[in-house]
Design an enzyme around this catalytic site. Sequence first.
Site, PDB file in Angstrom:
ATOM      1  N   CYS A 156      84.301  10.333  26.189  1.00 59.90           N
ATOM      2  CA  CYS A 156      83.217  11.314  26.375  1.00 59.90           C
ATOM      3  C   CYS A 156      83.577  12.235  27.555  1.00 59.90           C
ATOM      4  O   CYS A 156      83.744  11.763  28.685  1.00 59.90           O
ATOM      5  CB  CYS A 156      81.899  10.608  26.637  1.00 59.90           C
ATOM      6  SG  CYS A 156      81.553   9.300  25.426  1.00 59.90           S
ATOM      7  N   CYS A 174      85.474   2.301  30.673  1.00 64.22           N
ATOM      8  CA  CYS A 174      85.096   2.431  29.261  1.00 64.22           C
ATOM      9  C   CYS A 174      86.243   3.029  28.448  1.00 64.22           C
ATOM     10  O   CYS A 174      86.936   3.933  28.897  1.00 64.22           O
ATOM     11  CB  CYS A 174      83.850   3.301  29.133  1.00 64.22           C
ATOM     12  SG  CYS A 174      83.273   3.422  27.436  1.00 64.22           S
ATOM     13  N   CYS A 192      64.638  -1.288  28.752  1.00 65.79           N
ATOM     14  CA  CYS A 192      65.453  -0.327  28.018  1.00 65.79           C
ATOM     15  C   CYS A 192      66.913  -0.679  28.268  1.00 65.79           C
ATOM     16  O   CYS A 192      67.254  -1.163  29.347  1.00 65.79           O
ATOM     17  CB  CYS A 192      65.156   1.094  28.522  1.00 65.79           C
ATOM     18  SG  CYS A 192      66.202   2.358  27.777  1.00 65.79           S
ATOM     19  N   ARG A 206      62.257  13.511  28.787  1.00 68.53           N
ATOM     20  CA  ARG A 206      62.708  13.104  30.125  1.00 68.53           C
ATOM     21  C   ARG A 206      63.666  14.105  30.738  1.00 68.53           C
ATOM     22  O   ARG A 206      64.688  14.454  30.152  1.00 68.53           O
ATOM     23  CB  ARG A 206      63.357  11.723  30.100  1.00 68.53           C
ATOM     24  CG  ARG A 206      63.829  11.320  31.510  1.00 68.53           C
ATOM     25  CD  ARG A 206      64.310   9.891  31.599  1.00 68.53           C
ATOM     26  NE  ARG A 206      63.320   8.983  31.096  1.00 68.53           N
ATOM     27  CZ  ARG A 206      63.556   8.067  30.164  1.00 68.53           C
ATOM     28  NH1 ARG A 206      64.748   7.922  29.665  1.00 68.53           N
ATOM     29  NH2 ARG A 206      62.596   7.275  29.766  1.00 68.53           N
ATOM     30  N   CYS A 260      65.771   0.521  32.934  1.00 68.25           N
ATOM     31  CA  CYS A 260      66.841   0.754  31.959  1.00 68.25           C
ATOM     32  C   CYS A 260      68.148   0.159  32.482  1.00 68.25           C
ATOM     33  O   CYS A 260      68.504   0.375  33.640  1.00 68.25           O
ATOM     34  CB  CYS A 260      67.045   2.242  31.740  1.00 68.25           C
ATOM     35  SG  CYS A 260      65.533   3.103  31.331  1.00 68.25           S
ATOM     36  N   CYS A 268      65.285   5.926  22.383  1.00 66.92           N
ATOM     37  CA  CYS A 268      65.427   6.932  23.437  1.00 66.92           C
ATOM     38  C   CYS A 268      66.697   7.708  23.089  1.00 66.92           C
ATOM     39  O   CYS A 268      67.787   7.129  23.071  1.00 66.92           O
ATOM     40  CB  CYS A 268      65.568   6.238  24.793  1.00 66.92           C
ATOM     41  SG  CYS A 268      66.001   7.343  26.139  1.00 66.92           S
ATOM     42  N   CYS A 307      81.936  12.128  31.078  1.00 64.34           N
ATOM     43  CA  CYS A 307      81.593  10.830  31.671  1.00 64.34           C
ATOM     44  C   CYS A 307      82.605  10.320  32.691  1.00 64.34           C
ATOM     45  O   CYS A 307      83.773  10.093  32.370  1.00 64.34           O
ATOM     46  CB  CYS A 307      81.431   9.792  30.570  1.00 64.34           C
ATOM     47  SG  CYS A 307      80.915   8.196  31.252  1.00 64.34           S
TER      48      CYS A 307
HETATM   49  S1  SF4 Z   1      79.252   7.956  27.976  1.00 68.16           S
HETATM   50 FE1  SF4 Z   1      80.806   7.016  29.312  1.00 68.16          FE
HETATM   51  S2  SF4 Z   1      80.271   4.860  29.343  1.00 68.16           S
HETATM   52 FE2  SF4 Z   1      79.228   5.752  27.572  1.00 68.16          FE
HETATM   53  S3  SF4 Z   1      80.634   5.492  25.854  1.00 68.16           S
HETATM   54 FE3  SF4 Z   1      81.088   7.520  26.716  1.00 68.16          FE
HETATM   55  S4  SF4 Z   1      82.749   7.134  28.198  1.00 68.16           S
HETATM   56 FE4  SF4 Z   1      81.805   5.143  27.729  1.00 68.16          FE
END
Ligand code: SF4
Length: 329
Positions: free
Chosen positions: A71, A67, A142, A274, A111, A202, A74
Amino acid sequence: MSHAADISSRSPAAGSPRHDWTRAEVRALFDLPFSELMFRAQSVHRQNFDPGEVQISTLLSIKTGGCSEDCAYCPQSARYDTGVRAEKLMALEAVLAEARAAKSAGASRFCMGAAWREPKDRDLDQVCAMVAGVKALGLETCATLGMLTAPQARRLKEAGLDYYNHNLDTSPEFYEEIITTRTYEDRLATLGHVREAGVHVCCGGIVGMGETREDRIGMIATLACLPLHPESVPINMLVRVAGTPLAEEAALDPIEFVRTVAVARITMPRSVVRLSAGREDMSEETQALCFLAGANSIFYGPKLLTTPNPGRDRDRELMERLGLSPMEP
Ligand code: SF4
């Protein structure tokens, strides 16, 4: 009663959930003595739900890793060396096989998560086929695919999407410490598109990311002041994954986590709350307290996207010990 006795989760006139929570009110709930907070959460829970029922969802990563976003929590961000390999979007048949297995294991909702900043239109064609196929199996559907435009949200609705997950993650103030590649407003815009398309929302967040209690208050207040409360509110405990910027973050006190669940329950009385990521590292006693605090949904299955989750047998045993049963869709 001296402790914030005037804090009501319902507006006196309409008897319906409130959307005008102030931070001072949310703070006052967090500050309650634990037994008082739990009593209130449990009371609100019983007014709105059967306290012996837990909604069960299964989460499948349909497109893992690689990705472009940053984040900080993540493991799927391409920016961090976490050992998660970037994979292509799964084939339709493979997704449907997973959905059938989830259904036979007792899940009522399936999901599908994809590690994208936002879906491209050609990817969305494939996801729409998955949504339609999963729906045809009799499961609620989902998806969590990143940011959506209004037309994309409408297409998903037409394909049969019941819920869209898009978390606010944290307070508006702390957000920039966690994500710099898109804004809080971007997130709110996607939530608006999802609502306008008639798809259930959600939306929740993650705690234990180094935020303060004030940030947890800000996150809950923002969620509880949305024009409609999210139908589903996931409260995640950070899973500290090696290679991510938050790998060495100090663990959050489990009691503070339970408080967060309780305040979510009180401020969003009709939402399913949740207990999401982080259960693998949580004691069964903490999970039991979360259920008492009004959590009434879990993810079932050994993996949550890329991080471990308690196995189905362990969950089934815990639910039996607590006398909990799966909520019908
Ligand atoms: S949470 Fe992870 S998968 Fe989702 S947008 Fe952020 S970096 Fe990408």
